[in-house]
Write a protein that holds these residues in place. Structure first.
Motif, PDB file in Angstrom:
ATOM      1  N   GLN A   1       0.811  -1.221   0.000  1.00 42.99           N
ATOM      2  CA  GLN A   1       0.000   0.000   0.000  1.00 42.99           C
ATOM      3  C   GLN A   1       0.838   1.263   0.000  1.00 42.99           C
ATOM      4  O   GLN A   1       0.589   2.187  -0.760  1.00 42.99           O
TER       5      GLN A   1
ATOM      6  N   VAL B   1      -3.190   1.229  -4.529  1.00 38.90           N
ATOM      7  CA  VAL B   1      -3.508   2.595  -4.982  1.00 38.90           C
ATOM      8  C   VAL B   1      -4.253   3.405  -3.923  1.00 38.90           C
ATOM      9  O   VAL B   1      -4.569   4.566  -4.157  1.00 38.90           O
ATOM     10  N   SER B   2      -4.534   2.834  -2.757  1.00 39.28           N
ATOM     11  CA  SER B   2      -5.384   3.515  -1.778  1.00 39.28           C
ATOM     12  C   SER B   2      -4.721   4.749  -1.170  1.00 39.28           C
ATOM     13  O   SER B   2      -5.410   5.640  -0.670  1.00 39.28           O
TER      14      SER B   2
ATOM     15  N   GLN C   1       5.200   4.376  -6.346  1.00 42.28           N
ATOM     16  CA  GLN C   1       4.477   3.130  -6.586  1.00 42.28           C
ATOM     17  C   GLN C   1       4.885   2.509  -7.914  1.00 42.28           C
ATOM     18  O   GLN C   1       4.940   1.281  -8.046  1.00 42.28           O
TER      19      GLN C   1
ATOM     20  N   VAL D   1     -12.305   0.783  -7.587  1.00 41.21           N
ATOM     21  CA  VAL D   1     -11.010   0.217  -7.989  1.00 41.21           C
ATOM     22  C   VAL D   1     -11.183  -1.243  -8.389  1.00 41.21           C
ATOM     23  O   VAL D   1     -10.683  -1.688  -9.428  1.00 41.21           O
TER      24      VAL D   1
ATOM     25  N   GLU E   1      -3.725  -3.245  -1.509  1.00 40.60           N
ATOM     26  CA  GLU E   1      -4.188  -1.854  -1.496  1.00 40.60           C
ATOM     27  C   GLU E   1      -3.171  -0.948  -2.201  1.00 40.60           C
ATOM     28  O   GLU E   1      -2.783   0.102  -1.670  1.00 40.60           O
TER      29      GLU E   1
ATOM     30  N   GLN F   1      -4.449   7.316  -9.071  1.00 40.35           N
ATOM     31  CA  GLN F   1      -4.959   5.944  -8.981  1.00 40.35           C
ATOM     32  C   GLN F   1      -5.280   5.397 -10.366  1.00 40.35           C
ATOM     33  O   GLN F   1      -4.906   4.263 -10.703  1.00 40.35           O
TER      34      GLN F   1
ATOM     35  N   VAL G   1      -6.907  10.369  -6.523  1.00 39.08           N
ATOM     36  CA  VAL G   1      -7.788   9.654  -7.452  1.00 39.08           C
ATOM     37  C   VAL G   1      -7.247   9.680  -8.877  1.00 39.08           C
ATOM     38  O   VAL G   1      -7.270   8.669  -9.585  1.00 39.08           O
TER      39      VAL G   1
END
Length: 325
Positions: A103, A187-188, A166, A222, A185, A195, A192
């Motif tokens: 994450q 992209v949490s 990421q 997602v 998780e 993401q 947005v």
């Protein structure tokens, strides 16, 4: 050879709480049933979305599959081979085929190492490159795959944005040519707009390298965007699985319906939610018998508090664990 790349059967992970001094003296230990009899499979090249509220056991499931933590019981098979029977040495070799993307990309990247160091380390561990030139060429290839360039190779993690970090974490997972990537998780923690970029990157890489994903998330949008099939988890149990279109358009389990009903609807012409749950999420600490949703479900009957509902197939590739269908 199994028809599934990954098969999980009756997977259990219980943690024992020591409690206070009086509890220990009395021998009254509490058990956290974080994962309590989970079953699912993933075919090569597909994405299974594992969705549920925080604390339901999703991330624990991902860590059990890679044996970062050891299960209490159950079976985990990769290409039909039992991962739990593997020696530590063979498990280290197998992890080349099963990689995790976490994450928080910042905490998963060593802040004292350059991107060259971070991405070349797996190549050294798994003996995929021997010379400095080979490692550098592979690292540049990985950076290009995730939308970064040669100018990033000597920088440190703190010099990148969250989305870029990421991308680096994804590049590290790709470095050893895995078959299965578990996104916990992933992209949490991102905005947005970012993401969407990372999800599209996951899709592009899957098509390019025929990757298989277990994608763990609590965000239904997602899951809908990335998944081929969905498994809905509640307090250590899988309560419904099926193709993404079935789960989102024809949900059957009360918990799945409540999750979907809680998503804000922009169209005022849409009907109000059909089902809502009352009370608090059940605790995984010594849960009562029967269905875990029993205390919150408006459809609950006597049997729900006495007998745990099995996960049964109600239509092709659609399984539900509920007494009141």
């Amino acid at each position: 050879m199994s028809e599934y790349l990954l098969e999980v059967k009756n997977l259990v992970k219980h943690f024992t709480l020591n409690g206070d001094f009086v509890s220990r003296i009395a021998g009254k230990m509490q058990t956290v049933k974080a994962v309590d009899g989970v079953n699912f499979h993933i075919r090569a090249g597909e994405t299974l979305g594992l969705v549920g509220e925080s604390g339901c056991g999703k991330s624990t499931t991902g860590r059990l599959i890679t044996r970062l933590i050891e299960p209490t019981s159950g079976d985990i098979k990769l290409h039909g081979e039992d991962l739990l029977s593997f020696s530590p040495k063979r498990m280290r070799e197998t992890r080349k085929n099963v990689q995790l993307v976490f994450q928080d990309p910042y905490s998963s990247l060593n802040p004292r190492k350059t991107i060259m160091d971070i991405l070349s380390r797996p190549l050294e561990v798994h003996k995929l490159a021997s010379t400095w030139h080979e490692k550098r060429e592979r690292v540049l290839e990985l950076l290009n795959l995730v939308g970064l360039g040669v100018e990033h190779i000597d920088r440190y993690p703190h010099e990148f944005s969250g989305g870029q970090r990421q991308r680096i974490a994804i590049a590290r997972a790709l470095s050893v040519d895995p078959e299965l990537i578990i996104g916990d998780e992933p992209v949490s923690a991102l905005d947005v707009s970012i993401q969407a970029q990372i999800l599209n990157l996951f899709r592009e890489l899957q098509e390019k390298f025929s990757l298989t994903y277990l994608f763990i998330a609590h965000d239904l949008a997602v899951i809908r965007h990335i998944s081929d099939r969905v498994a809905v988890m509640y307090v250590g149990k899988i309560v419904e699985t099926g193709p993404v279109a079935t789960i989102f358009n024809e949900p059957l389990h009360p918990y799945t319906k409540a999750l979907l009903a809680a998503v804000p609807e922009a169209d005022p012409r849409k009907p109000p939610p059909r089902l809502t749950l009352q009370g608090e999420v059940a605790t995984p600490i010594d849960p009562p018998p029967g269905c875990r949703l029993n205390g919150r479900c408006p459809l609950a009957t006597t049997i729900c508090g006495e007998v745990e509902p099995p996960l049964l197939e109600v239509a092709t590739n659609h399984q539900v664990a509920c007494h009141n269908l």
